[in-house]
Design a protein around this motif. Structure first.
Motif, PDB file in Angstrom:
ATOM      1  N   ILE A 123       0.941  -1.274   0.199  1.00  0.00           N
ATOM      2  CA  ILE A 123      -0.070  -0.208   0.176  1.00  0.00           C
ATOM      3  C   ILE A 123       1.058   0.949  -0.423  1.00  0.00           C
ATOM      4  O   ILE A 123       0.311   1.899  -0.668  1.00  0.00           O
ATOM      5  CB  ILE A 123      -0.945  -0.134   1.329  1.00  0.00           C
ATOM      6  CG1 ILE A 123      -2.202  -1.147   1.338  1.00  0.00           C
ATOM      7  CG2 ILE A 123      -1.373   0.987   1.795  1.00  0.00           C
ATOM      8  CD1 ILE A 123      -3.072  -1.321   2.297  1.00  0.00           C
ATOM      9  N   SER A 124       1.686   1.763   0.741  1.00  0.00           N
ATOM     10  CA  SER A 124       2.588   2.499   1.222  1.00  0.00           C
ATOM     11  C   SER A 124       3.508   2.472  -0.957  1.00  0.00           C
ATOM     12  O   SER A 124       3.478   3.886  -1.100  1.00  0.00           O
ATOM     13  CB  SER A 124       4.261   2.202   2.070  1.00  0.00           C
ATOM     14  OG  SER A 124       3.505   1.623   2.561  1.00  0.00           O
ATOM     15  N   LEU A 125       3.240   1.818  -1.224  1.00  0.00           N
ATOM     16  CA  LEU A 125       4.337   1.596  -2.510  1.00  0.00           C
ATOM     17  C   LEU A 125       3.513   2.336  -3.650  1.00  0.00           C
ATOM     18  O   LEU A 125       3.882   3.171  -4.230  1.00  0.00           O
ATOM     19  CB  LEU A 125       5.150   0.075  -3.234  1.00  0.00           C
ATOM     20  CG  LEU A 125       5.580   0.186  -4.120  1.00  0.00           C
ATOM     21  CD1 LEU A 125       7.052   0.954  -3.953  1.00  0.00           C
ATOM     22  CD2 LEU A 125       6.011  -1.226  -4.854  1.00  0.00           C
ATOM     23  N   VAL A 126       2.153   1.800  -3.548  1.00  0.00           N
ATOM     24  CA  VAL A 126       0.906   2.710  -4.346  1.00  0.00           C
ATOM     25  C   VAL A 126       0.633   3.858  -3.478  1.00  0.00           C
ATOM     26  O   VAL A 126       0.685   4.747  -4.899  1.00  0.00           O
ATOM     27  CB  VAL A 126       0.293   1.411  -3.885  1.00  0.00           C
ATOM     28  CG1 VAL A 126      -0.707   2.579  -5.257  1.00  0.00           C
ATOM     29  CG2 VAL A 126       0.238   0.188  -4.956  1.00  0.00           C
ATOM     30  N   LEU A 127       0.484   3.912  -3.215  1.00  0.00           N
ATOM     31  CA  LEU A 127       0.353   5.665  -2.326  1.00  0.00           C
ATOM     32  C   LEU A 127       1.189   6.850  -2.191  1.00  0.00           C
ATOM     33  O   LEU A 127       1.086   7.453  -2.355  1.00  0.00           O
ATOM     34  CB  LEU A 127      -0.076   5.699  -0.958  1.00  0.00           C
ATOM     35  CG  LEU A 127      -1.504   4.888  -0.623  1.00  0.00           C
ATOM     36  CD1 LEU A 127      -2.182   4.896   1.051  1.00  0.00           C
ATOM     37  CD2 LEU A 127      -2.682   5.232  -1.493  1.00  0.00           C
ATOM     38  N   GLY A 128       3.231   5.917  -2.109  1.00  0.00           N
ATOM     39  CA  GLY A 128       3.602   6.728  -2.341  1.00  0.00           C
ATOM     40  C   GLY A 128       3.535   7.655  -3.788  1.00  0.00           C
ATOM     41  O   GLY A 128       4.497   9.072  -3.237  1.00  0.00           O
ATOM     42  N   PHE A 129       3.859   7.287  -4.477  1.00  0.00           N
ATOM     43  CA  PHE A 129       3.641   8.001  -5.844  1.00  0.00           C
ATOM     44  C   PHE A 129       2.548   8.404  -6.353  1.00  0.00           C
ATOM     45  O   PHE A 129       2.416  10.372  -6.532  1.00  0.00           O
ATOM     46  CB  PHE A 129       3.326   7.358  -7.356  1.00  0.00           C
ATOM     47  CG  PHE A 129       4.151   6.334  -7.362  1.00  0.00           C
ATOM     48  CD1 PHE A 129       5.996   6.796  -7.662  1.00  0.00           C
ATOM     49  CD2 PHE A 129       4.705   5.232  -7.051  1.00  0.00           C
ATOM     50  CE1 PHE A 129       7.007   6.159  -8.023  1.00  0.00           C
ATOM     51  CE2 PHE A 129       5.345   4.508  -7.639  1.00  0.00           C
ATOM     52  CZ  PHE A 129       6.788   5.018  -8.086  1.00  0.00           C
ATOM     53  N   ALA A 130       1.485   8.811  -5.400  1.00  0.00           N
ATOM     54  CA  ALA A 130       1.066   9.632  -5.548  1.00  0.00           C
ATOM     55  C   ALA A 130      -0.076  10.631  -3.692  1.00  0.00           C
ATOM     56  O   ALA A 130      -0.828  11.345  -4.718  1.00  0.00           O
ATOM     57  CB  ALA A 130      -1.324   8.667  -4.960  1.00  0.00           C
ATOM     58  N   LEU A 131       1.426  10.442  -2.770  1.00  0.00           N
ATOM     59  CA  LEU A 131       1.066  11.337  -2.191  1.00  0.00           C
ATOM     60  C   LEU A 131       2.169  11.928  -1.191  1.00  0.00           C
ATOM     61  O   LEU A 131       2.591  12.308  -0.610  1.00  0.00           O
ATOM     62  CB  LEU A 131       0.225  10.453  -0.880  1.00  0.00           C
ATOM     63  CG  LEU A 131      -0.943   9.841  -0.655  1.00  0.00           C
ATOM     64  CD1 LEU A 131      -1.588   9.001   0.543  1.00  0.00           C
ATOM     65  CD2 LEU A 131      -2.010  10.710  -0.985  1.00  0.00           C
ATOM     66  N   GLN A 132       3.045  12.299  -3.061  1.00  0.00           N
ATOM     67  CA  GLN A 132       4.181  13.147  -2.703  1.00  0.00           C
ATOM     68  C   GLN A 132       4.258  14.009  -1.592  1.00  0.00           C
ATOM     69  O   GLN A 132       4.580  14.640  -1.147  1.00  0.00           O
ATOM     70  CB  GLN A 132       4.630  12.775  -4.281  1.00  0.00           C
ATOM     71  CG  GLN A 132       4.794  11.802  -5.059  1.00  0.00           C
ATOM     72  CD  GLN A 132       5.923  12.223  -5.880  1.00  0.00           C
ATOM     73  OE1 GLN A 132       6.702  13.040  -5.872  1.00  0.00           O
ATOM     74  NE2 GLN A 132       6.191  10.468  -6.671  1.00  0.00           N
ATOM     75  N   THR A 133       2.873  15.271  -2.709  1.00  0.00           N
ATOM     76  CA  THR A 133       2.991  16.376  -1.883  1.00  0.00           C
ATOM     77  C   THR A 133       2.846  16.641  -1.221  1.00  0.00           C
ATOM     78  O   THR A 133       3.057  17.232   0.543  1.00  0.00           O
ATOM     79  CB  THR A 133       2.002  17.381  -3.232  1.00  0.00           C
ATOM     80  OG1 THR A 133       2.286  17.383  -3.753  1.00  0.00           O
ATOM     81  CG2 THR A 133       2.233  18.762  -2.193  1.00  0.00           C
ATOM     82  N   PRO A 134       1.374  15.656   0.103  1.00  0.00           N
ATOM     83  CA  PRO A 134       0.853  15.533   1.290  1.00  0.00           C
ATOM     84  C   PRO A 134       2.306  15.027   1.953  1.00  0.00           C
ATOM     85  O   PRO A 134       2.634  15.834   3.685  1.00  0.00           O
ATOM     86  CB  PRO A 134       0.055  14.746   1.983  1.00  0.00           C
ATOM     87  CG  PRO A 134      -0.227  14.560   0.640  1.00  0.00           C
ATOM     88  CD  PRO A 134       0.000  15.007  -0.577  1.00  0.00           C
ATOM     89  N   ILE A 135       3.119  14.192   1.600  1.00  0.00           N
ATOM     90  CA  ILE A 135       4.027  13.048   2.639  1.00  0.00           C
ATOM     91  C   ILE A 135       4.664  14.961   2.079  1.00  0.00           C
ATOM     92  O   ILE A 135       5.670  15.077   3.587  1.00  0.00           O
ATOM     93  CB  ILE A 135       4.467  12.762   1.841  1.00  0.00           C
ATOM     94  CG1 ILE A 135       3.568  10.988   1.385  1.00  0.00           C
ATOM     95  CG2 ILE A 135       5.912  11.816   2.780  1.00  0.00           C
ATOM     96  CD1 ILE A 135       3.878  10.297   0.966  1.00  0.00           C
TER      97      ILE A 135
END
Length: 329
Positions: A123-135
């Motif tokens: 899940i982290s791998l998938v969301l890592g690309f989509a949530l770059q700005t929030p991270i």
């Protein structure tokens, strides 16, 4: 604490007590449910009992964490008088509680921790690309806490926004705008400005309320003719500024000198009293400027008062002070 602060603290204490009481009741109810499930007093299929027990235990752990966080806030955080420190600790405590509850929820859903870690990794791998700005904004929040480019209550300028910081969340910062396209000087515009915390990692932050020296230098400028009495103009402007600022400017400049003395630029000359400067203007006039130190949140009102006093005194001597008139500039 003052009377207002004591009243607020007493009201907050009553609220904490109510929440702690509610958590205690909820914990007793969950304990009773777990006791019933443990003794197999409910006619359920055997395969349902272990996950139900695990869920009840997880809920009890969540209630305990919430109660502990509430107790820490009531006994420690809310007793801190510094509003900025209190605000930051509340945010950190909220983040810790969120992480612990997330871990408990994962343990409730997955009996096998290896499967849980594998699922979270995917899940982290998938969301890592989509949530770059929030991270990145979350990292910016950590940077704000650690390096303190600004705090709640500071007046800052970042990008095209200038205002007072009223909230710093995990992802963004909120400013109460001052100035802007609708009002002049440092008056609040009434608008709120939000920007992601990621901006502090890539943009210059101008802090007008730096903790060690929360003041700025400001100037008032007049255009006068070459044949004006410059000594009279200098005396009027300097005395008006000194009457307005009093001994406060002397104390502020001494603090500034102490700060400079600890840096490689301590040779900069900084005067303790308002200074009047004269500069040749491109429009064949002379700029008469008085420079002084002021609280940035009061800069507009101070400048207005000084302008009124200075103009009243300078206009009483039209033979000694010649101002531009009409289009003659």
């Amino acid at each position: 604490m003052g009377n207002d602060a004591s009243t607020k603290y007493a009201a907050a204490s009553r609220g904490h007590a109510l929440w702690l009481g509610a958590y205690a009741i909820l914990l007793l109810v969950l304990a009773a449910i777990y006791y019933v499930l443990r003794l197999d007093l409910v006619p359920l299929a055997p395969r349902y009992l272990p996950p139900l027990r695990r869920i009840v235990v997880g809920l009890m752990a969540i209630v305990l964490i919430l109660a502990l966080a509430r107790l820490i806030r009531a006994r420690a955080i809310d007793r801190i008088e510094n509003a900025v420190t209190r605000y930051n600790l509340q945010r950190i405590a909220g983040l810790v509680v969120f992480v612990l509850i997330a871990l408990i929820v994962v343990s409730m859903l997955f009996a096998n921790w290896y499967a849980a870690v594998a699922s979270l990794g995917l899940i982290s791998l998938v969301l890592g690309f989509a949530l770059q700005t929030p991270i990145t904004s979350f990292i910016g929040w950590i940077y704000i806490l650690a390096r303190r480019p600004y705090r709640v209550g500071d007046r800052i300028s970042i990008g095209e926004a200038t205002g007072d910081v009223i909230e710093v969340t995990y992802l963004d910062t909120t400013l109460w705008e001052v100035g802007g396209p609708y009002v002049s000087s440092s008056h609040p515009s009434g608008r709120l400005v939000k920007f992601p915390n990621a901006n502090v990692l890539t943009s210059a932050v101008y802090n007008f309320s730096w903790e060690m020296f929360p003041y700025i230098w400001d100037e008032i400028s007049f255009q006068i003719a070459y044949d004006s009495d410059l000594a009279f103009v200098s005396e009027v402007m300097q005395q008006a500024a000194e009457r307005e600022l009093g001994e406060a400017m002397i104390r502020r400049v001494r603090t500034y000198r102490d700060i400079l003395a600890r840096t490689p630029v301590d040779e900069v000359e900084v005067k303790e009293r308002p200074t009047v400067l004269f500069r040749v203007n491109a429009n064949t006039w002379i700029d008469a400027r008085v420079r002084y130190v002021v609280d940035p949140k009061h800069a507009g009102s101070v400048k207005s008062r000084l302008l009124l006093v200075m103009l009243q005194q300078l206009n009483t001597q039209p033979d000694r002070v010649r101002f531009p008139r009409g289009d003659n500039r």
